[in-house]
Design a protein around this motif. Structure first.
Motif, PDB file in Angstrom:
ATOM      1  N   THR A 153      67.017 -17.317  95.375  1.00  0.00           N
ATOM      2  CA  THR A 153      66.061 -16.710  94.568  1.00  0.00           C
ATOM      3  C   THR A 153      65.157 -17.695  93.822  1.00  0.00           C
ATOM      4  O   THR A 153      65.639 -18.769  93.461  1.00  0.00           O
ATOM      5  N   LEU A 154      63.874 -17.345  93.452  1.00  0.00           N
ATOM      6  CA  LEU A 154      63.138 -18.450  92.622  1.00  0.00           C
ATOM      7  C   LEU A 154      62.342 -17.482  91.840  1.00  0.00           C
ATOM      8  O   LEU A 154      61.765 -16.338  92.035  1.00  0.00           O
ATOM      9  N   PRO A 155      62.330 -17.955  90.569  1.00  0.00           N
ATOM     10  CA  PRO A 155      61.706 -16.946  89.311  1.00  0.00           C
ATOM     11  C   PRO A 155      60.159 -17.227  89.496  1.00  0.00           C
ATOM     12  O   PRO A 155      59.722 -17.951  90.092  1.00  0.00           O
ATOM     13  N   VAL A 156      59.495 -16.081  89.164  1.00  0.00           N
ATOM     14  CA  VAL A 156      58.045 -16.145  89.121  1.00  0.00           C
ATOM     15  C   VAL A 156      57.425 -15.618  87.594  1.00  0.00           C
ATOM     16  O   VAL A 156      58.152 -14.907  87.030  1.00  0.00           O
ATOM     17  N   ILE A 157      56.653 -16.404  87.139  1.00  0.00           N
ATOM     18  CA  ILE A 157      56.003 -16.297  86.087  1.00  0.00           C
ATOM     19  C   ILE A 157      55.211 -14.740  85.777  1.00  0.00           C
ATOM     20  O   ILE A 157      54.389 -14.612  86.549  1.00  0.00           O
ATOM     21  N   ASN A 158      55.668 -14.222  84.825  1.00  0.00           N
ATOM     22  CA  ASN A 158      54.974 -12.973  84.515  1.00  0.00           C
ATOM     23  C   ASN A 158      53.711 -13.138  83.816  1.00  0.00           C
ATOM     24  O   ASN A 158      53.803 -13.505  82.474  1.00  0.00           O
ATOM     25  N   LYS A 159      52.493 -12.914  84.052  1.00  0.00           N
ATOM     26  CA  LYS A 159      51.096 -12.956  83.559  1.00  0.00           C
ATOM     27  C   LYS A 159      51.145 -12.296  82.430  1.00  0.00           C
ATOM     28  O   LYS A 159      50.623 -13.070  81.302  1.00  0.00           O
ATOM     29  N   ALA A 160      51.547 -11.209  82.309  1.00  0.00           N
ATOM     30  CA  ALA A 160      51.589 -10.257  80.883  1.00  0.00           C
ATOM     31  C   ALA A 160      52.294 -10.966  79.673  1.00  0.00           C
ATOM     32  O   ALA A 160      51.966 -10.650  78.676  1.00  0.00           O
ATOM     33  N   VAL A 161      53.470 -11.707  80.089  1.00  0.00           N
ATOM     34  CA  VAL A 161      54.169 -12.416  79.250  1.00  0.00           C
ATOM     35  C   VAL A 161      53.351 -13.543  78.419  1.00  0.00           C
ATOM     36  O   VAL A 161      53.101 -13.720  76.945  1.00  0.00           O
ATOM     37  N   VAL A 162      52.742 -14.339  79.245  1.00  0.00           N
ATOM     38  CA  VAL A 162      51.712 -15.294  78.939  1.00  0.00           C
ATOM     39  C   VAL A 162      50.653 -14.888  78.102  1.00  0.00           C
ATOM     40  O   VAL A 162      50.410 -15.139  76.944  1.00  0.00           O
ATOM     41  N   GLU A 163      49.904 -13.661  78.579  1.00  0.00           N
ATOM     42  CA  GLU A 163      48.944 -13.063  77.583  1.00  0.00           C
ATOM     43  C   GLU A 163      49.286 -12.709  76.248  1.00  0.00           C
ATOM     44  O   GLU A 163      48.823 -12.816  75.517  1.00  0.00           O
ATOM     45  N   SER A 164      50.693 -11.984  76.249  1.00  0.00           N
ATOM     46  CA  SER A 164      51.084 -11.664  74.900  1.00  0.00           C
ATOM     47  C   SER A 164      51.286 -12.759  73.968  1.00  0.00           C
ATOM     48  O   SER A 164      50.936 -12.554  72.819  1.00  0.00           O
ATOM     49  N   ALA A 165      52.087 -13.945  74.526  1.00  0.00           N
ATOM     50  CA  ALA A 165      52.068 -14.932  73.748  1.00  0.00           C
ATOM     51  C   ALA A 165      50.904 -15.512  73.194  1.00  0.00           C
ATOM     52  O   ALA A 165      50.737 -16.101  71.977  1.00  0.00           O
ATOM     53  N   VAL A 166      49.800 -15.789  74.164  1.00  0.00           N
ATOM     54  CA  VAL A 166      48.595 -16.180  73.711  1.00  0.00           C
ATOM     55  C   VAL A 166      47.961 -15.308  72.547  1.00  0.00           C
ATOM     56  O   VAL A 166      47.320 -15.708  71.876  1.00  0.00           O
ATOM     57  N   LYS A 167      47.815 -13.994  72.794  1.00  0.00           N
ATOM     58  CA  LYS A 167      47.376 -12.891  71.779  1.00  0.00           C
ATOM     59  C   LYS A 167      47.990 -13.228  70.555  1.00  0.00           C
ATOM     60  O   LYS A 167      47.201 -13.379  69.397  1.00  0.00           O
ATOM     61  N   MET A 168      49.281 -13.454  70.517  1.00  0.00           N
ATOM     62  CA  MET A 168      49.865 -13.618  69.250  1.00  0.00           C
ATOM     63  C   MET A 168      49.399 -14.873  68.483  1.00  0.00           C
ATOM     64  O   MET A 168      49.210 -15.051  67.425  1.00  0.00           O
ATOM     65  N   GLY A 169      49.433 -15.947  69.535  1.00  0.00           N
ATOM     66  CA  GLY A 169      48.709 -17.402  68.921  1.00  0.00           C
ATOM     67  C   GLY A 169      47.508 -17.201  68.508  1.00  0.00           C
ATOM     68  O   GLY A 169      47.128 -17.873  67.380  1.00  0.00           O
ATOM     69  N   ILE A 170      46.507 -16.419  69.119  1.00  0.00           N
ATOM     70  CA  ILE A 170      45.363 -16.457  68.652  1.00  0.00           C
ATOM     71  C   ILE A 170      45.015 -15.670  67.326  1.00  0.00           C
ATOM     72  O   ILE A 170      44.709 -16.104  66.387  1.00  0.00           O
ATOM     73  N   ALA A 171      45.977 -14.727  67.259  1.00  0.00           N
ATOM     74  CA  ALA A 171      46.230 -13.964  65.804  1.00  0.00           C
ATOM     75  C   ALA A 171      46.637 -14.977  64.788  1.00  0.00           C
ATOM     76  O   ALA A 171      46.396 -14.642  63.602  1.00  0.00           O
ATOM     77  N   CYS A 172      47.290 -15.916  65.011  1.00  0.00           N
ATOM     78  CA  CYS A 172      48.096 -16.746  64.001  1.00  0.00           C
ATOM     79  C   CYS A 172      47.111 -18.012  63.984  1.00  0.00           C
ATOM     80  O   CYS A 172      47.668 -19.012  63.425  1.00  0.00           O
ATOM     81  N   HIS A 173      46.159 -18.070  64.712  1.00  0.00           N
ATOM     82  CA  HIS A 173      45.275 -19.406  64.382  1.00  0.00           C
ATOM     83  C   HIS A 173      45.902 -20.533  64.890  1.00  0.00           C
ATOM     84  O   HIS A 173      45.549 -21.741  64.427  1.00  0.00           O
ATOM     85  N   SER A 174      46.857 -20.374  66.049  1.00  0.00           N
ATOM     86  CA  SER A 174      47.563 -21.439  66.571  1.00  0.00           C
ATOM     87  C   SER A 174      46.653 -22.318  67.709  1.00  0.00           C
ATOM     88  O   SER A 174      45.782 -21.650  67.940  1.00  0.00           O
ATOM     89  N   ASP A 175      47.067 -23.404  68.054  1.00  0.00           N
ATOM     90  CA  ASP A 175      46.534 -23.879  69.084  1.00  0.00           C
ATOM     91  C   ASP A 175      47.356 -23.536  70.580  1.00  0.00           C
ATOM     92  O   ASP A 175      48.562 -23.562  70.314  1.00  0.00           O
ATOM     93  N   ILE A 176      46.802 -23.331  71.348  1.00  0.00           N
ATOM     94  CA  ILE A 176      47.110 -22.936  72.511  1.00  0.00           C
ATOM     95  C   ILE A 176      47.357 -23.921  73.481  1.00  0.00           C
ATOM     96  O   ILE A 176      46.638 -24.758  73.836  1.00  0.00           O
ATOM     97  N   THR A 177      48.502 -24.280  73.762  1.00  0.00           N
ATOM     98  CA  THR A 177      48.965 -25.254  74.684  1.00  0.00           C
ATOM     99  C   THR A 177      48.466 -25.161  76.272  1.00  0.00           C
ATOM    100  O   THR A 177      48.851 -23.899  76.773  1.00  0.00           O
ATOM    101  N   ARG A 178      47.639 -26.216  76.676  1.00  0.00           N
ATOM    102  CA  ARG A 178      46.931 -25.736  78.062  1.00  0.00           C
ATOM    103  C   ARG A 178      47.808 -25.977  79.126  1.00  0.00           C
ATOM    104  O   ARG A 178      47.794 -25.407  80.086  1.00  0.00           O
ATOM    105  N   ARG A 179      48.907 -27.018  79.043  1.00  0.00           N
ATOM    106  CA  ARG A 179      49.691 -27.146  80.157  1.00  0.00           C
ATOM    107  C   ARG A 179      51.155 -27.204  79.526  1.00  0.00           C
ATOM    108  O   ARG A 179      51.646 -27.895  78.814  1.00  0.00           O
TER     109      ARG A 179
END
Ligand code: ADP
Ligand code: MG
Length: 480
Positions: free
Chosen positions: A47-73
């Protein structure tokens, strides 16, 4: 010796995605044990894991709300340890490249001060399953439904200075994740969990002492209790000439209110982090970040500012109105419908909230749309309807008959205040003419009689005189 309290918090927020972090298994809560469990969650060979897009988007939302820098890679890492509730023998997490770096959260202290808490990082990870130790059973059981459910961990700098500050920060974080709709924020059910790191140092010094990490606090109240206990305990140690020799992890016991040793850093696992070989690096593009930002709702503090600065609503009202996202949005819409913003805030905090509380309904279930409530508020402000009649008679009718206008209801109930100045003046004259002795007393200084005159006028007009207008005419007539 005077001490300074040093606190850093690690908050885990369980995300509200429909599927797990790296598989299509459902995240549904409350199902029978071990039903949300594909071979992927168990990491069976092949089996191989797959990244859940909604998880990434949730984390980015919180990061934007906290004025964080979003890691690009982003690189995903394996954190290895053995535990019965961890089917894979590792968690997929982020070690070296957390998706959000830096930033801050502002929170209101009870005294009105604004607290600023520095954020170290926010990273994505997955939850473990649950071991079940059932009384009377000889074996333990394990439920893997939660295994692989996505989390974000939000880590602060050691910049918090009291248990009150810790509580204010936590409450703001809960409000933020709820506004963003990424976590239900429920501490009692464990969807929002907090580990608190505490140490003390002598006031005026800058070096940190060894810290204690407290776990297992499932309410705001218990976080505060645990911190208070731990601060006192450590103070006792330093005051008696001792020191915290080793960093350790302690458990909070809500019954005794004490913290109990769990493990010392010495016995801590070596997690042997290494990059997850089955997931490629995740690249978060500028366009993606921008589209996530565009889809974000206003945050509590943005609305607080809008309510106090643009709508000129008192600070206290604005705070109450932003406690809940739905209420804040309703009020915001209402202010687009009426210019009487202060009255609008009183209506939402008063009659609207009482109605919702009484029937334990949420604002989404409130039958009167902002446009109709705005109209009611306007006709009161215009003097066409008294506030008390609006609350007692018109508002309940509007709830019963959503969509019907306030003015129509007021008219049907015969509550529209008379606006005929000349007619009103005649009535005032008549009332005063019938009480010459009282008028004389008033003129000799007994100003309190104004209430009696007003009462008579209201009686004569069957309560339909506009009180402001009536009082103005009354003064004119009396001062002649
Ligand atoms: P660890 O390696 O033990 O996990 P980290 O450096 O990752 O420690 O920090 C974990 C949390 O502990 C962070 O929130 C951080 O702010 C806080 N922290 C670090 N040092 C201290 C200290 N001396 N006193 C209180 N909190 C601290
Ligand atoms: Mg750490």
């Amino acid at each position: 010796m005077e001490f300074e309290v040093i606190i850093g918090l690690e908050v885990h927020a369980q995300l509200l995605t429909e599927s797990k972090a790296y598989s299509t298994d459902s995240t549904e809560y409350g199902s029978l044990p071990n039903v949300h469990l594909t071979p992927l969650t168990l990491a069976l060979p092949g089996t191989l894991p797959v990244i859940n897009k909604a998880v990434v988007e949730s984390a980015v939302k919180m990061g934007i709300a906290c004025h964080s820098d979003i890691t690009r890679r982003n690189i995903y890492d394996r954190k290895n340890y053995f535990y019965p509730d961890l089917p894979k023998g590792y968690q997929i997490t982020q070690d070296k490249t957390p998706i959000c770096l830096g930033g801050f959260v502002e929170a209101d202290m009870p005294d009105g001060e604004v607290l600023r808490v520095e954020i170290t990082r926010i990273h994505m990870e997955e939850d473990a399953g649950k071991s079940l130790h059932i009384e009377g059973e000889e074996e333990s059981f394990v439920d893997f439904n939660r295994a692989g459910v996505p989390l974000i961990e939000i880590v602060t700098e050691p910049c918090i200075r009291s248990s009150e500050e810790a509580a204010a920060y936590l409450m703001e974080v809960r409000k933020m994740v709820r506004y963003l709709d990424i976590c239900d924020g429920n501490m009692e059910e464990g969807s929002l969990r907090c580990d608190a790191n505490v140490s003390l140092r002598e006031k005026g010094t800058t070096a940190f002492n060894k810290k204690v990490e407290v776990k297992n606090m499932n309410s705001f109240k218990n976080v505060q209790r645990a911190l208070e206990y731990e601060i006192q305990r450590q103070r006792g140690i330093y005051e008696s000439g001792g020191a915290i020799e080793e960093s350790e992890t302690r458990n909070f016991d809500p019954v005794s209110g004490r913290t109990i040793p769990m493990r010392s850093k010495e016995d801590l696992n070596d997690y042997r982090y290494f990059p997850e070989p089955d997931l490629p690096p995740l690249v978060v593009s500028e366009e993606w970040i921008n589209s996530i930002r565009d889809g974000m709702p206003s945050l509590p503090r943005e609305l607080l500012k809008k309510f106090t600065q643009d709508y000129k609503v008192p600070d206290y009202n604005a705070r109450v109105l932003t406690e809940n996202k739905g209420v804040a949005q309703y009020f915001d819409e209402l202010c687009g419908q009426t210019k009487n913003h202060k009255q609008a805030s009183n209506w939402v905090m008063g009659p609207v909230k009482s109605y919702l509380n009484e029937l334990t309904k949420t604002i989404d279930e409130f039958p009167i749309v902002p446009k109709d409530l705005g109209h009611l508020i306007d006709i009161i402000a215009e003097g066409k309807l008294s506030n008390s009649m609006a609350e007692q008679r018109v508002f309940p009718e509007m709830i019963q008959n959503p969509g019907r206008s306030a003015e129509e209801i007021a008219q049907r109930l015969n509550l529209i205040l008379e606006d005929n100045t000349e007619e009103l003046r005649e009535i005032v004259k008549k009332v005063l003419g019938a009480m010459p002795a009282k008028v004389e007393e008033y003129k000799n200084g007994k100003k309190g009689l104004q209430g009696l005159f007003m009462g008579q006028i209201m009686k004569e007009t069957k309560g339909k005189a506009n009180p402001k207008e009536a009082s103005k005419i009354l003064s004119e007539e009396l001062d002649q």
